[in-house]
Scaffold this active site. Structure first.
Site, PDB file in Angstrom:
ATOM      1  N   LYS A  22      -5.156  12.306  41.285  1.00 34.93           N
ATOM      2  CA  LYS A  22      -5.976  11.358  40.637  1.00 34.93           C
ATOM      3  C   LYS A  22      -5.875  10.127  41.346  1.00 34.93           C
ATOM      4  CE  LYS A  22      -4.981   9.083  36.656  1.00 34.93           C
ATOM      5  NZ  LYS A  22      -5.095   7.481  36.692  1.00 34.93           N
ATOM      6  N   ASN A  23      -4.754   9.416  41.445  1.00 40.05           N
ATOM      7  CA  ASN A  23      -4.959   8.124  41.847  1.00 40.05           C
ATOM      8  C   ASN A  23      -5.204   7.892  43.248  1.00 40.05           C
ATOM      9  OD1 ASN A  23      -4.587   7.268  39.226  1.00 40.05           O
ATOM     10  ND2 ASN A  23      -1.995   6.903  39.470  1.00 40.05           N
ATOM     11  N   CYS A 117      -6.399   2.754  30.454  1.00 41.36           N
ATOM     12  CA  CYS A 117      -5.054   2.911  29.653  1.00 41.36           C
ATOM     13  C   CYS A 117      -4.739   1.372  29.185  1.00 41.36           C
ATOM     14  CB  CYS A 117      -4.068   3.614  30.386  1.00 41.36           C
ATOM     15  SG  CYS A 117      -4.246   5.445  30.113  1.00 41.36           S
ATOM     16  N   ARG A 122      -2.890  -6.468  31.798  1.00 46.79           N
ATOM     17  CA  ARG A 122      -3.338  -5.662  33.225  1.00 46.79           C
ATOM     18  C   ARG A 122      -4.165  -6.778  34.062  1.00 46.79           C
ATOM     19  NH1 ARG A 122      -3.979   0.740  32.882  1.00 46.79           N
ATOM     20  NH2 ARG A 122      -3.600   0.472  35.165  1.00 46.79           N
ATOM     21  N   ASP A 306       4.613   6.403  35.607  1.00 40.63           N
ATOM     22  CA  ASP A 306       3.651   7.601  35.238  1.00 40.63           C
ATOM     23  C   ASP A 306       4.290   8.808  34.796  1.00 40.63           C
ATOM     24  OD1 ASP A 306       1.627   5.589  35.785  1.00 40.63           O
ATOM     25  OD2 ASP A 306       0.775   6.402  37.435  1.00 40.63           O
ATOM     26  N   ARG A 398      -8.763  12.846  31.001  1.00 37.14           N
ATOM     27  CA  ARG A 398      -8.959  11.801  32.104  1.00 37.14           C
ATOM     28  C   ARG A 398      -8.310  12.129  33.289  1.00 37.14           C
ATOM     29  NH1 ARG A 398      -6.520   6.790  30.999  1.00 37.14           N
ATOM     30  NH2 ARG A 398      -6.902   6.621  33.179  1.00 37.14           N
TER      31      ARG A 398
END
Ligand code: EPU
Length: 429
Positions: A22-23, A117, A122, A306, A398
């Protein structure tokens, strides 16, 4: 509102194939903007964050074709440098990569501050610091970040904190800048290396990715490329923990075992067997309880933040007391209240959780408070006694490709329902 309903008590057995990271995908997809020619991306995960970022590119004028389940062809030559509104960015934190990619291509970008999230403040100050070091002017008004440069010129960027997002964003902005950019205190995650490899396959000159100093020599033109995204380290780690927690035996395929080492090392300390193959790992236990271990999350090659909720969940059924310290985010223990509702004994003080292992968890209605917390709840549901219902599963969708399907193939009893009534629950299982 949809929920997952999980009947606890099964051992996960069999094989599972890990999807693309994903990232990495959420940075590589916007990076095609720099090419101005068609690109083909393989091993793209089928997850909502990818749908959202791809949709944004489409709205901006890119031609997006789905060649098969995990392959996209994107031609960004017709993209316009228009504003990227809050409506577009609110659902995905990684939309900030549009700043670096648009700046790199057009010398300007106007992108709304992103959503995503929520586990503490952030900021994007390091991204801004980097853009400014390349000669751009950055302003923030009405939630929009406007970045503009007459000419982007390579510069020296020293990050005050190790940031995955800022490292990738400055790489994106710097690939076509005049001269050399040096990024110091860069993040070293596998997806940083993957983005660098993709940029280089499009004609960029990025060196040192995977170390804390990245050098980017600007090139005038980039071209289209075909590229396969790396497997997802965190999805793999999640199934490793699920196998260990359920006392199962799972072959986790399409992984890079080296990327999993920070996770494998901790699991082995807990008495879990992790056998490594070329592109797979097998995870199982030889009987007995899971042992305790202390874990502190750190930027790569440390233990990934994570994976923090998943490992905390596993430690909640270990024999003895463990300490988990969150070293990246300010507030990533919000899900602990949900685990407590299932009988876990966890005390949180700021960034530290003290976990006293219990013999068993019991099913309860719980919420996925964010993506990885949701994954931890899924695993908790698999080991708990009774039937667990998980709400707010959109967080899970997601970032995990078909988690329900993959777990079901391993023997889990798990259904997705959108009716809250008791009879629907009973019918589901
Ligand atoms: N930070 C700053 N200033 C900045 C940027 C970051 O102070 O300008 C701080 C953050 O507040 C945080 C730390 O630096 O305390 C690390 O943040 P980082 O920028 O590395 O996080 P990110 O790029 O926003 C990515 C992943 C996250 C993952 C973190 C850390 C994406 C889209 N997201 O976020 O993934 O937790 O790196 O590894 O790549 C997830 O997948 O569940 C997830 C949240």
């Amino acid at each position: 509102m949809e929920k997952f309903v999980i009947k606890g008590g099964c051992r996960l057995l069999g094989e599972v194939t890990i999807s693309g990271a994903k990232n990495a995908a959420v940075a590589i997809i916007p990076a095609v903007i720099l090419a101005e020619e068609p690109c083909v991306l393989e091993n793209v995960p089928n997850i909502n964050d990818v749908f959202v970022i791809t949709h944004i590119l489409h709205e901006m004028g890119a031609d997006v074709k789905i060649l098969n389940k995990s392959t996209l062809a994107i031609n960004s030559s017709n993209i316009a440098a228009k504003e990227v509104s809050y409506e577009m960015t609110r659902h995905i934190r990684a939309s900030y990569y549009l700043m670096g990619a648009l700046l790199g291509r057009f010398g300007k970008a106007c992108v709304s501050l992103p959503g995503g999230c929520d586990f503490g403040v952030r900021p994007i100050d390091q991204h801004i610091k980097g853009f400014e070091a390349l000669g751009a002017k950055v302003s923030l008004e009405h939630g929009m970040v406007s970045i503009e440069a007459d000419e982007l010129v390579g510069g020296q960027v020293f990050f005050d904190v190790v940031s995955v997002g800022a490292t990738m964003n400055i790489m994106l902005a710097a690939v076509k800048a005049r001269g050399m950019t040096v990024i110091e205190n860069a993040a070293r995650e596998p997806h940083i290396v993957d983005l660098a490899n993709f940029l280089n396959s499009m004609g960029a000159d990025v060196m040192g990715a995977g170390t804390s100093v990245i050098k980017v020599r600007g090139v005038q033109k980039m071209h289209g490329a075909s590229y396969s995204i790396i497997p997802d380290q965190i999805e793999a780690g999640t199934y490793m923990v699920a196998a260990a927690a359920t006392g199962g035996n799972v072959l986790i395929k399409n992984v890079i075992p080296k990327h999993l080492e920070p996770i494998s090392v901790r699991l082995r300390k807990m008495g879990v067997i992790v056998d490594e193959y070329d592109d797979a790992v097998r995870v199982f236990r030889k009987g007995g309880d899971v042992m305790t271990v202390n874990v502190k999350t750190m930027p790569h090659p440390g233990f990934p933040t994570d994976m923090q909720p998943q490992i905390t969940m596993l430690l909640s059924v270990a024999q003895g007391t463990s300490i988990v310290t969150e070293g990246v985010w300010d507030n990533r223990f919000r899900y602990v209240d949900e685990l407590r509702r299932m009988g876990a004994k966890i005390q949180v003080d700021g960034k530290v959780a003290v976990i006293e292992g219990v013999e068993e968890l019991t099913a309860a209605p719980v919420r996925a408070t964010d993506l990885r917390a949701g994954a931890a709840m899924m695993i908790a549901g698999l080991v708990a006694k009774g039937v667990t219902e998980i709400e707010d599963i959109y967080h899970i969708e997601r970032g995990y490709e078909d988690m329900q399907g993959k777990l079901s193939c391993l023997g889990a009893e798990i259904k997705k329902i959108n009716d809250f009534s008791k009879s629907a629950l009973t019918a589901a299982l």
